[in-house]
Scaffold this motif. Structure first.
Motif, PDB file in Angstrom:
ATOM      1  N   LEU A 126     -13.387  10.158   4.012  1.00  0.00           N
ATOM      2  CA  LEU A 126     -12.241  10.965   4.421  1.00  0.00           C
ATOM      3  C   LEU A 126     -11.476  10.193   5.493  1.00  0.00           C
ATOM      4  N   VAL A 127     -10.195   9.942   5.235  1.00  0.00           N
ATOM      5  CA  VAL A 127      -9.348   9.176   6.145  1.00  0.00           C
ATOM      6  C   VAL A 127      -8.318  10.099   6.782  1.00  0.00           C
ATOM      7  N   TYR A 128      -8.312  10.133   8.116  1.00  0.00           N
ATOM      8  CA  TYR A 128      -7.314  10.895   8.862  1.00  0.00           C
ATOM      9  C   TYR A 128      -6.226   9.961   9.387  1.00  0.00           C
ATOM     10  N   TYR A 129      -4.987  10.401   9.300  1.00  0.00           N
ATOM     11  CA  TYR A 129      -3.882   9.656   9.907  1.00  0.00           C
ATOM     12  C   TYR A 129      -2.899  10.670  10.483  1.00  0.00           C
ATOM     13  N   SER A 130      -1.884  10.189  11.173  1.00  0.00           N
ATOM     14  CA  SER A 130      -0.861  11.069  11.737  1.00  0.00           C
ATOM     15  C   SER A 130       0.466  10.774  11.050  1.00  0.00           C
ATOM     16  N   LYS A 131       0.969  11.723  10.302  1.00  0.00           N
ATOM     17  CA  LYS A 131       2.201  11.504   9.545  1.00  0.00           C
ATOM     18  C   LYS A 131       3.418  11.339  10.437  1.00  0.00           C
ATOM     19  N   GLY A 132       3.275  11.685  11.719  1.00  0.00           N
ATOM     20  CA  GLY A 132       4.391  11.523  12.649  1.00  0.00           C
ATOM     21  C   GLY A 132       4.364  10.216  13.411  1.00  0.00           C
ATOM     22  N   SER A 133       3.387   9.351  13.139  1.00  0.00           N
ATOM     23  CA  SER A 133       3.231   8.102  13.886  1.00  0.00           C
ATOM     24  C   SER A 133       3.438   6.899  12.980  1.00  0.00           C
ATOM     25  N   GLU A 134       4.401   6.043  13.323  1.00  0.00           N
ATOM     26  CA  GLU A 134       4.629   4.830  12.544  1.00  0.00           C
ATOM     27  C   GLU A 134       3.437   3.882  12.654  1.00  0.00           C
ATOM     28  N   GLN A 135       2.833   3.838  13.818  1.00  0.00           N
ATOM     29  CA  GLN A 135       1.658   2.989  13.995  1.00  0.00           C
ATOM     30  C   GLN A 135       0.513   3.441  13.096  1.00  0.00           C
ATOM     31  N   SER A 136       0.314   4.735  13.024  1.00  0.00           N
ATOM     32  CA  SER A 136      -0.729   5.278  12.161  1.00  0.00           C
ATOM     33  C   SER A 136      -0.438   4.970  10.698  1.00  0.00           C
ATOM     34  N   LYS A 137       0.814   5.043  10.295  1.00  0.00           N
ATOM     35  CA  LYS A 137       1.181   4.744   8.911  1.00  0.00           C
ATOM     36  C   LYS A 137       0.897   3.286   8.567  1.00  0.00           C
ATOM     37  N   ARG A 138       1.093   2.393   9.533  1.00  0.00           N
ATOM     38  CA  ARG A 138       0.816   0.974   9.284  1.00  0.00           C
ATOM     39  C   ARG A 138      -0.671   0.734   9.097  1.00  0.00           C
ATOM     40  N   ILE A 139      -1.493   1.406   9.883  1.00  0.00           N
ATOM     41  CA  ILE A 139      -2.939   1.271   9.710  1.00  0.00           C
ATOM     42  C   ILE A 139      -3.350   1.849   8.366  1.00  0.00           C
ATOM     43  N   LEU A 140      -2.802   3.013   8.034  1.00  0.00           N
ATOM     44  CA  LEU A 140      -3.132   3.642   6.759  1.00  0.00           C
ATOM     45  C   LEU A 140      -2.756   2.733   5.593  1.00  0.00           C
ATOM     46  N   LYS A 141      -1.623   2.046   5.698  1.00  0.00           N
ATOM     47  CA  LYS A 141      -1.211   1.112   4.648  1.00  0.00           C
ATOM     48  C   LYS A 141      -2.292   0.063   4.411  1.00  0.00           C
ATOM     49  N   ASN A 142      -2.848  -0.484   5.476  1.00  0.00           N
ATOM     50  CA  ASN A 142      -3.915  -1.478   5.338  1.00  0.00           C
ATOM     51  C   ASN A 142      -5.181  -0.871   4.753  1.00  0.00           C
ATOM     52  N   VAL A 143      -5.499   0.352   5.145  1.00  0.00           N
ATOM     53  CA  VAL A 143      -6.672   1.033   4.593  1.00  0.00           C
ATOM     54  C   VAL A 143      -6.481   1.266   3.095  1.00  0.00           C
ATOM     55  N   GLU A 144      -5.317   1.767   2.717  1.00  0.00           N
ATOM     56  CA  GLU A 144      -5.082   2.097   1.311  1.00  0.00           C
ATOM     57  C   GLU A 144      -5.043   0.848   0.429  1.00  0.00           C
ATOM     58  N   GLU A 145      -4.428  -0.224   0.904  1.00  0.00           N
ATOM     59  CA  GLU A 145      -4.414  -1.467   0.120  1.00  0.00           C
ATOM     60  C   GLU A 145      -5.827  -2.028  -0.021  1.00  0.00           C
ATOM     61  N   THR A 146      -6.615  -1.914   1.023  1.00  0.00           N
ATOM     62  CA  THR A 146      -8.001  -2.376   0.972  1.00  0.00           C
ATOM     63  C   THR A 146      -8.817  -1.552  -0.008  1.00  0.00           C
ATOM     64  N   PHE A 147      -8.730  -0.242   0.096  1.00  0.00           N
ATOM     65  CA  PHE A 147      -9.519   0.636  -0.777  1.00  0.00           C
ATOM     66  C   PHE A 147      -9.048   0.571  -2.226  1.00  0.00           C
ATOM     67  N   LYS A 148      -7.784   0.290  -2.429  1.00  0.00           N
ATOM     68  CA  LYS A 148      -7.289   0.097  -3.796  1.00  0.00           C
ATOM     69  C   LYS A 148      -8.042  -1.038  -4.468  1.00  0.00           C
ATOM     70  N   TYR A 149      -8.315  -2.087  -3.700  1.00  0.00           N
ATOM     71  CA  TYR A 149      -9.016  -3.247  -4.254  1.00  0.00           C
ATOM     72  C   TYR A 149     -10.525  -3.029  -4.312  1.00  0.00           C
ATOM     73  N   THR A 150     -11.093  -2.417  -3.266  1.00  0.00           N
ATOM     74  CA  THR A 150     -12.543  -2.250  -3.210  1.00  0.00           C
ATOM     75  C   THR A 150     -13.029  -1.061  -4.031  1.00  0.00           C
ATOM     76  N   LYS A 151     -12.099  -0.271  -4.555  1.00  0.00           N
ATOM     77  CA  LYS A 151     -12.401   0.879  -5.420  1.00  0.00           C
ATOM     78  C   LYS A 151     -13.101   2.007  -4.664  1.00  0.00           C
ATOM     79  N   GLU A 152     -12.852   2.076  -3.374  1.00  0.00           N
ATOM     80  CA  GLU A 152     -13.460   3.134  -2.565  1.00  0.00           C
ATOM     81  C   GLU A 152     -12.916   4.498  -2.970  1.00  0.00           C
TER      82      GLU A 152
END
Length: 611
Positions: free
Chosen positions: A56-82
């Motif tokens: 379960l991944v939590y992020y803040s939809k009102g934070s640009e910094q949080s969105k950038r971290i989420l982008k890295n998490v999602e691209e990583t998990f897309k590849y690792t099949k998490e």
């Protein structure tokens, strides 16, 4: 009489040269370069999972910094099949079905007390929570082992140095502050039971672990997971926080030589004359290309060469003329060497002008000495020239599957035009790290979103010179994707910006140092052509993985399993003793966890664990 013999000799030479120009070179030097990208039929696991691993991944939809971290998490998990779910930090979500909780946020505004209590309970029962950003207002800070801190933030901490093992290369290189410089909580006092993994150059703790009940908290007192370049560290930090973690890898090393074959530089260069006492052409024919072949044999490499037909600024089809015989012979010579050592030929271009047009405001045409293309019709004419010369010089059985953009500059529009003209095109390789605002065609690994059926397989490092920051680049990519792609140019040695004022002997030594260190860190990597590696990715692109740990067994079920694939599997406090099928070998041991390279050869595989 002597004059008669002299005349006959001159006549014979003239006839030979004319014959050499007239015959088709494909008749005496023909190569077959054909590759099948057909996918095998898909199979699905028959395992039944009661509690498959989920995050379960939590992020803040009102934070640009949080969105950038989420982008890295999602691209990583897309590849690792998490298997993961994303929720805003203010949402209340039932927690029982999840094994790991990740906070990709710099703010806890809206975070609910009932969520906090539920996660603390889950961690105490044996689960993990991982924080990918710091904030003095994190309600978990006391549980993460922060005894005392001020709300002061150091805007730019410098560097990172590891004190615990995590992943090969990640924990043994210290990149410069130019690579790692981010805000941190600077006045942090930690509890005695905290295990610090990394600190900044100022000795500020950056990454640490604290056990809580039967579970653990992984804390990141830094904001660098917003950066793409830290994605590998992030992936391995998350992997370490799990009881087990599975990540498919391509297990490949790929070496691109941009501008090979291409016309060999003419004239004299001081750096060559001083070192070898020969002109540039003789150096490339008699020294450089032989050295590159020797390096490939010594270090177990295969080259993918990217052809340039001519160095000109012609971008109008009516001005495209026949290249000189000397240029033609250069292309044949270099192409012959590439093919005779099992290499692959790809496309760099008719000339070295990227496929961009005058309306592109991101490209400094004058500064780069480039000319914008006039029209799609002219680009197509250039592509036709490439295809005709490849057929003439190497035969009609050479299909071109890979394109590398000059200077890694390009747009989706230009790439789509290329696909129209190169129907066999399967791979576009530019850069993983780069600046779109400078015209770079920055890529993620995977199918090109603008050109169906074409795959982005970016390069992670470049150059003949050795550089610890370049090592950090490629290691972070390895720590996610499990492959290394590097590129060099034949003229790096004579280019002021790429040669670093070093001789070829010096550059060769540094190049071999880079290769040797990669081979030492990852001795299992297989040398590969571009097309082979793209085919490996296609095998896993729609793969889904489910896994579950029951007692001392980890059951791995693959959905859309087509052919065997490789993966790294990290296991905590246990070792793999055997598998139901496939193979495994240990590649790293951190003490708490062991990382294995595993061959998954069926849609149903079970790992049997022991002490």
């Amino acid at each position: 009489m002597k004059f008669r013999y002299f005349f006959i000799i001159i006549l014979a030479i003239g006839i030979f040269l004319q014959f050499d120009r007239m015959i088709r070179k494909e008749d005496y030097f023909s190569i077959k370069q054909e590759f099948s990208f057909n996918k095998a039929p898909a199979k699905n696991t028959s395992y039944k999972f009661n509690h498959p691993q989920k995050t379960l991944v939590y992020y803040s939809k009102g934070s640009e910094q949080s969105k950038r971290i989420l982008k890295n998490v999602e691209e990583t998990f897309k590849y690792t099949k998490e298997d993961y779910t994303v929720k805003d930090v203010g949402e209340v979500v039932p927690t029982a079905e999840y094994d790991t909780f990740i906070f990709a946020t710099n703010t806890f505004i809206g975070f609910r007390r009932e969520t906090f209590d539920a996660i603390i309970k889950e961690v105490n029962s044996g689960k993990s929570v991982i924080f990918l950003n710091m904030t003095p207002f994190n309600p978990f800070n006391p549980f993460a082992g922060i005894k005392n801190y001020s709300e002061a933030v150091l805007d730019e901490s410098k560097g990172i140095k590891f004190f615990q093992k995590l992943f090969p290369g990640i924990d043994s290189y210290s990149p410069s502050y130019k690579m790692v410089s981010h805000p941190v909580l600077k006045d942090v006092v930690l509890e005695n039971d905290v295990k610090v993994f990394a600190k900044s150059d100022e000795n500020i703790p950056l990454l640490w672990e604290r056990k809580l009940g039967k579970g653990r908290i992984l804390y990141s007192n830094v904001s660098f997971f917003t950066d793409k370049i830290m994605r590998g560290l992030m992936n391995q930090w998350i992997a370490y926080g799990n009881e087990w973690y599975i990540s498919p890898v391509l297990n490949a090393k790929l070496m691109h030589i941009d501008d090979l074959p291409s016309p060999i530089p003419r004239g004299d260069k001081e750096v060559i004359q001083k070192e070898y006492g020969m002109n540039t052409r003789d150096f490339y024919r008699n020294v450089w290309i032989k050295d590159m072949i020797e390096i490939a044999k010594k270090h177990n490499l295969i080259y993918t060469g990217l052809i340039i037909i001519d160095y000109n600024n012609i971008v109008q089809k009516e001005k495209m003329k026949r290249i000189s015989d000397l240029n033609s012979k250069d292309l044949v010579l270099e192409g012959r060497e590439l093919f005779s050592h099992n290499g692959e030929l790809g496309i760099h271009g008719y000339n070295h002008n990227p496929i961009v047009f005058a309306d592109n405001k991101n490209v400094d045409f004058k500064g780069l000495n480039y000319v914008p293309w006039r029209s799609e019709e002219d680009v197509s004419a250039g592509a036709k020239e490439v295809k005709n010369y490849v057929k003439e010089l190497f035969g009609k059985k050479v299909k071109l599957y890979t394109y590398v953009a000059p200077s890694n500059i390009g747009t989706d529009r230009g790439m789509a035009i290329l696909k129209k003209n190169y129907p066999d095109l399967k791979t576009i390789s530019t850069v993983f790290y780069g600046n779109v605002k400078e015209g770079s065609y920055v890529q993620e690994v995977g199918e090109n979103p603008a050109i169906p059926g074409v795959y982005n397989m970016p390069r992670f490092s470049s150059g003949f010179f050795y550089d610890t920051d370049e090592m950090w680049n490629l290691i972070n990519a390895m720590a996610v994707y499990g492959y290394w792609t590097h590129f060099v140019h034949p003229d790096d040695v004579i280019a002021e910006d790429r040669g670093k004022d070093k001789t070829w002997k010096e550059l060769r030594a540094e190049f071999e140092r880079t290769i040797s260190e990669v081979n030492t860190l990852y001795p299992f990597l297989r040398p590969m052509k571009s097309s082979e590696m793209t085919n490996l990715y296609m095998n896993i692109e729609d793969l889904k993985i489910k896994s579950e740990k029951v007692n001392n067994e980890i059951r791995i079920g693959s959905i859309n399993f087509r052919r065997p694939y490789e993966a790294t599997i990290r296991v905590r406090n246990k070792k793999i003793k055997k598998m139901s099928s496939g193979t495994f070998k240990e590649i790293y041991n951190t003490g708490d966890t062991v990382v294995y390279l595993v061959n998954i050869d069926k849609e149903n595989v079970t790992l049997y664990l022991g002490d």
